[in-house]
Design an enzyme around this catalytic site. Structure first.
Site, PDB file in Angstrom:
ATOM      1  N   PRO A  45    -116.318  38.067 -15.495  1.00  0.00           N
ATOM      2  CA  PRO A  45    -115.727  38.925 -14.468  1.00  0.00           C
ATOM      3  C   PRO A  45    -114.627  39.824 -15.019  1.00  0.00           C
ATOM      4  CG  PRO A  45    -115.070  36.609 -14.157  1.00  0.00           C
ATOM      5  CD  PRO A  45    -116.066  36.641 -15.268  1.00  0.00           C
ATOM      6  N   ASP A  46    -114.483  41.029 -14.464  1.00  0.00           N
ATOM      7  CA  ASP A  46    -113.345  41.876 -14.849  1.00  0.00           C
ATOM      8  C   ASP A  46    -112.139  41.436 -14.021  1.00  0.00           C
ATOM      9  OD1 ASP A  46    -113.829  42.944 -12.365  1.00  0.00           O
ATOM     10  OD2 ASP A  46    -114.381  44.936 -13.055  1.00  0.00           O
ATOM     11  N   PHE A  47    -111.045  42.159 -14.144  1.00  0.00           N
ATOM     12  CA  PHE A  47    -109.854  41.783 -13.377  1.00  0.00           C
ATOM     13  C   PHE A  47    -109.904  42.305 -11.960  1.00  0.00           C
ATOM     14  CE2 PHE A  47    -106.494  41.246 -16.945  1.00  0.00           C
ATOM     15  CZ  PHE A  47    -107.052  40.021 -17.236  1.00  0.00           C
ATOM     16  N   ARG A  48    -110.233  43.601 -11.862  1.00  0.00           N
ATOM     17  CA  ARG A  48    -109.894  44.294 -10.623  1.00  0.00           C
ATOM     18  C   ARG A  48    -111.048  44.590  -9.683  1.00  0.00           C
ATOM     19  NH1 ARG A  48    -106.753  45.826 -14.718  1.00  0.00           N
ATOM     20  NH2 ARG A  48    -104.518  45.518 -14.456  1.00  0.00           N
ATOM     21  N   GLN A 118    -109.919  46.332 -24.985  1.00  0.00           N
ATOM     22  CA  GLN A 118    -108.916  45.509 -24.298  1.00  0.00           C
ATOM     23  C   GLN A 118    -109.479  44.115 -24.083  1.00  0.00           C
ATOM     24  OE1 GLN A 118    -107.027  48.146 -20.941  1.00  0.00           O
ATOM     25  NE2 GLN A 118    -109.067  48.853 -21.387  1.00  0.00           N
ATOM     26  N   ASN A 119    -110.755  43.933 -24.440  1.00  0.00           N
ATOM     27  CA  ASN A 119    -111.392  42.657 -24.123  1.00  0.00           C
ATOM     28  C   ASN A 119    -111.010  41.570 -25.114  1.00  0.00           C
ATOM     29  OD1 ASN A 119    -112.505  43.996 -22.036  1.00  0.00           O
ATOM     30  ND2 ASN A 119    -114.545  44.183 -22.927  1.00  0.00           N
ATOM     31  N   ASP A 121    -113.031  38.796 -25.307  1.00  0.00           N
ATOM     32  CA  ASP A 121    -114.212  37.930 -25.352  1.00  0.00           C
ATOM     33  C   ASP A 121    -114.937  37.992 -26.701  1.00  0.00           C
ATOM     34  OD1 ASP A 121    -115.639  40.401 -25.285  1.00  0.00           O
ATOM     35  OD2 ASP A 121    -115.712  40.330 -23.098  1.00  0.00           O
ATOM     36  N   HIS A 138    -105.588  43.867 -27.116  1.00  0.00           N
ATOM     37  CA  HIS A 138    -104.908  42.821 -26.343  1.00  0.00           C
ATOM     38  C   HIS A 138    -105.096  41.451 -26.973  1.00  0.00           C
ATOM     39  CE1 HIS A 138    -104.733  45.627 -22.587  1.00  0.00           C
ATOM     40  NE2 HIS A 138    -103.884  45.945 -23.529  1.00  0.00           N
ATOM     41  N   CYS A 146     -97.523  28.647 -31.600  1.00  0.00           N
ATOM     42  CA  CYS A 146     -96.503  28.102 -30.703  1.00  0.00           C
ATOM     43  C   CYS A 146     -95.681  29.262 -30.146  1.00  0.00           C
ATOM     44  CB  CYS A 146     -95.618  27.151 -31.503  1.00  0.00           C
ATOM     45  SG  CYS A 146     -94.129  26.671 -30.626  1.00  0.00           S
ATOM     46  N   CYS A 149     -91.706  28.601 -31.831  1.00  0.00           N
ATOM     47  CA  CYS A 149     -91.385  28.807 -33.258  1.00  0.00           C
ATOM     48  C   CYS A 149     -92.457  29.614 -33.976  1.00  0.00           C
ATOM     49  CB  CYS A 149     -91.173  27.463 -33.956  1.00  0.00           C
ATOM     50  SG  CYS A 149     -92.706  26.538 -34.182  1.00  0.00           S
ATOM     51  N   CYS A 170     -97.076  22.416 -30.050  1.00  0.00           N
ATOM     52  CA  CYS A 170     -96.796  22.783 -31.437  1.00  0.00           C
ATOM     53  C   CYS A 170     -96.995  21.599 -32.384  1.00  0.00           C
ATOM     54  CB  CYS A 170     -95.359  23.288 -31.526  1.00  0.00           C
ATOM     55  SG  CYS A 170     -94.922  23.877 -33.172  1.00  0.00           S
ATOM     56  N   ASN A 236    -118.524  54.485 -16.426  1.00  0.00           N
ATOM     57  CA  ASN A 236    -117.773  53.545 -15.597  1.00  0.00           C
ATOM     58  C   ASN A 236    -118.250  53.636 -14.155  1.00  0.00           C
ATOM     59  OD1 ASN A 236    -115.458  51.707 -16.176  1.00  0.00           O
ATOM     60  ND2 ASN A 236    -114.536  52.722 -14.410  1.00  0.00           N
ATOM     61  N   GLU A 238    -116.438  53.899 -11.624  1.00  0.00           N
ATOM     62  CA  GLU A 238    -115.591  54.817 -10.855  1.00  0.00           C
ATOM     63  C   GLU A 238    -114.898  55.761 -11.825  1.00  0.00           C
ATOM     64  OE1 GLU A 238    -112.494  52.326  -9.190  1.00  0.00           O
ATOM     65  OE2 GLU A 238    -112.307  51.225 -11.062  1.00  0.00           O
TER      66      GLU A 238
HETATM   67  P1  CNA Z   1    -110.232  46.239 -15.116  1.00  0.00           P
HETATM   68  O1  CNA Z   1    -108.913  46.763 -14.723  1.00  0.00           O
HETATM   69  O2  CNA Z   1    -110.739  45.016 -14.430  1.00  0.00           O
HETATM   70  O3  CNA Z   1    -111.267  47.444 -14.915  1.00  0.00           O
HETATM   71  C1  CNA Z   1    -112.641  47.306 -15.122  1.00  0.00           C
HETATM   72  C2  CNA Z   1    -113.295  48.648 -14.838  1.00  0.00           C
HETATM   73  O4  CNA Z   1    -114.666  48.555 -15.182  1.00  0.00           O
HETATM   74  C3  CNA Z   1    -113.222  49.102 -13.400  1.00  0.00           C
HETATM   75  O5  CNA Z   1    -112.944  50.474 -13.357  1.00  0.00           O
HETATM   76  C4  CNA Z   1    -114.633  48.801 -12.863  1.00  0.00           C
HETATM   77  O6  CNA Z   1    -115.030  49.678 -11.843  1.00  0.00           O
HETATM   78  C5  CNA Z   1    -115.462  49.007 -14.084  1.00  0.00           C
HETATM   79  N1  CNA Z   1    -116.696  48.237 -14.154  1.00  0.00           N
HETATM   80  C6  CNA Z   1    -116.895  46.940 -13.825  1.00  0.00           C
HETATM   81  N2  CNA Z   1    -118.155  46.575 -14.117  1.00  0.00           N
HETATM   82  C7  CNA Z   1    -118.767  47.674 -14.644  1.00  0.00           C
HETATM   83  C8  CNA Z   1    -120.061  47.931 -15.149  1.00  0.00           C
HETATM   84  N3  CNA Z   1    -121.024  46.993 -15.201  1.00  0.00           N
HETATM   85  N4  CNA Z   1    -120.334  49.177 -15.614  1.00  0.00           N
HETATM   86  C9  CNA Z   1    -119.386  50.146 -15.590  1.00  0.00           C
HETATM   87  N5  CNA Z   1    -118.142  49.951 -15.120  1.00  0.00           N
HETATM   88  C10 CNA Z   1    -117.835  48.727 -14.663  1.00  0.00           C
HETATM   89  O7  CNA Z   1    -110.318  45.959 -16.679  1.00  0.00           O
HETATM   90  P2  CNA Z   1    -109.581  46.721 -17.874  1.00  0.00           P
HETATM   91  O8  CNA Z   1    -110.203  46.211 -19.112  1.00  0.00           O
HETATM   92  O9  CNA Z   1    -109.506  48.171 -17.671  1.00  0.00           O
HETATM   93  O10 CNA Z   1    -108.110  46.145 -17.717  1.00  0.00           O
HETATM   94  C11 CNA Z   1    -107.434  45.737 -18.753  1.00  0.00           C
HETATM   95  C12 CNA Z   1    -107.357  44.181 -18.893  1.00  0.00           C
HETATM   96  C13 CNA Z   1    -108.552  43.420 -18.453  1.00  0.00           C
HETATM   97  C14 CNA Z   1    -107.230  43.858 -20.328  1.00  0.00           C
HETATM   98  O11 CNA Z   1    -105.976  43.359 -20.582  1.00  0.00           O
HETATM   99  C15 CNA Z   1    -108.301  42.805 -20.654  1.00  0.00           C
HETATM  100  O12 CNA Z   1    -107.803  41.828 -21.535  1.00  0.00           O
HETATM  101  C16 CNA Z   1    -108.618  42.214 -19.363  1.00  0.00           C
HETATM  102  N6  CNA Z   1    -109.879  41.467 -19.199  1.00  0.00           N
HETATM  103  C17 CNA Z   1    -110.735  41.249 -20.225  1.00  0.00           C
HETATM  104  C18 CNA Z   1    -111.929  40.568 -20.017  1.00  0.00           C
HETATM  105  C19 CNA Z   1    -112.858  40.350 -21.180  1.00  0.00           C
HETATM  106  O13 CNA Z   1    -112.415  40.096 -22.286  1.00  0.00           O
HETATM  107  N7  CNA Z   1    -114.166  40.477 -20.949  1.00  0.00           N
HETATM  108  C20 CNA Z   1    -112.261  40.115 -18.753  1.00  0.00           C
HETATM  109  C21 CNA Z   1    -111.346  40.358 -17.710  1.00  0.00           C
HETATM  110  C22 CNA Z   1    -110.176  41.039 -17.939  1.00  0.00           C
END
Ligand code: CNA
Length: 280
Positions: A45-48, A118-119, A121, A138, A146, A149, A170, A236, A238
């Site tokens: 899952p993404d964050f938002r 930013q991922n 994974d 990130h 730790c 330290c 630690c 993306n 959006e």
């Molecule tokens: P975000 O803020 O959750 O944004 C994700 C964006 O991707 C949004 O604009 C969505 O509309 C769009 N989106 C979601 N699914 C799809 C898809 N299938 N195709 C196209 N667009 C899509 O995530 P950001 O990465 O912008 O925010 C930064 C954070 C999220 C970072 O610090 C990451 O570490 C962190 N994060 C990482 C993971 C991971 O490693 N996979 C998972 C969740 C959050």
């Protein structure tokens, strides 16, 4: 941008023109910037995103606010939510998407200048993007230390702690501070690799932005560093950041795997791409 402003580099604001630019050698230093949306199709899952995002799911943990899983002072008080999340995201459970593989294909063809992700994974590495072409802005789960330290903690033991959801302490008996994977928390400095490579977008000849809300700084600023006239392509769900505001910006709204497949079709790379993905 006024829709009537003609692009400087592209014939028009379409993926066909982007593919032409790549095919005719006009884009050899491609910079890719990505976020959580690149990996949602892999099941992470993404964050938002509403309803399916991690922040939405974290609501059941009764956190004071969702972002506190990545807040260092909250972590000191209660490391469990982060450890729960780490267990969910830990590398080894997920497979790369076709979009991850597309970035590896760019690297194979010698066209990838740098990938900024930013991922956390590690799916870019699993897909075959060479380590020296990746900036994990990130951080990642590859190492941990730790928080008091800064002494490193061994990988194998960390894996066990995360599997059990039990916070590690630690290795130094006189310290016993909490151990945290080297994931960047809010307010923490980004890895030095980010700052060392930060100028790459400024010398890119094509910028691809995939699956990020461009809402976290300083990462998001990478997208505005591309020179005027350098095409920026957004894959993306959006519109995000200011991508779309310049005459050479191309918006490919929808899921990034479909967009990337379209571009691969235009490039005549589709079979090669699908084959690479199957062979992983
Ligand atoms: P975000 O803020 O959750 O944004 C994700 C964006 O991707 C949004 O604009 C969505 O509309 C769009 N989106 C979601 N699914 C799809 C898809 N299938 N195709 C196209 N667009 C899509 O995530 P950001 O990465 O912008 O925010 C930064 C954070 C999220 C970072 O610090 C990451 O570490 C962190 N994060 C990482 C993971 C991971 O490693 N996979 C998972 C969740 C959050």
């Amino acid at each position: 941008v006024d829709e009537s402003t003609p692009p400087q580099t592209l014939k028009d604001r379409s993926l066909t023109s982007v593919a032409e630019l790549i095919k005719n050698g006009g884009a050899r230093r491609i910079v890719v910037i990505t976020g959580a949306g690149l990996s949602t199709a892999a099941g992470i899952p993404d964050f938002r995103s509403p309803k399916t995002g991690l922040y939405h799911n974290l609501a059941r943990l009764n956190l004071p606010y969702a972002e506190c899983v990545f807040d260092i002072s909250y972590f000191r008080e209660n490391p469990l939510p982060f450890y729960m999340l780490a267990k969910e995201l830990y590398p080894g459970k997920f497979s790369p998407t076709i979009s991850h593989v597309f970035i590896a294909l760019l690297a194979n063809k010698g066209l990838l200048r740098m990938l900024f992700t930013q991922n956390i994974d590690c799916l870019e590495r699993v897909a075959g993007v060479p380590g020296h072409r990746i900036v994990e802005a990130h951080g990642s789960f590859a190492t941990q230390r730790c928080i008091d330290c800064m002494t490193e903690f061994p990988d194998k033991e960390m894996r066990e702690h995360i599997e059990r959801g039990a916070p590690a302490l630690c290795v130094r008996p006189e310290c016993r501070g909490l151990v945290k994977p080297d994931i960047v928390f809010f307010g923490e400095q980004l890895p030095s690799a980010f700052f060392e490579n930060r100028s790459a977008p400024a010398s890119a000849d094509l910028l691809l932005v995939l699956g990020t809300s461009l809402s976290v700084q300083p990462f998001a600023s990478l997208s505005i560093m591309a020179a005027e006239g350098v095409p920026r392509v957004l894959f993306n769900k959006e519109k995000v950041g200011d991508v779309g505001s310049r005459a050479d910006d191309v918006l490919c709204l929808g899921d990034c795997d479909s967009g990337v497949r379209k571009l691969a079709d235009e490039l005549g790379w589709r079979d090669e791409l699908e084959q690479m993905w199957r062979d992983l």
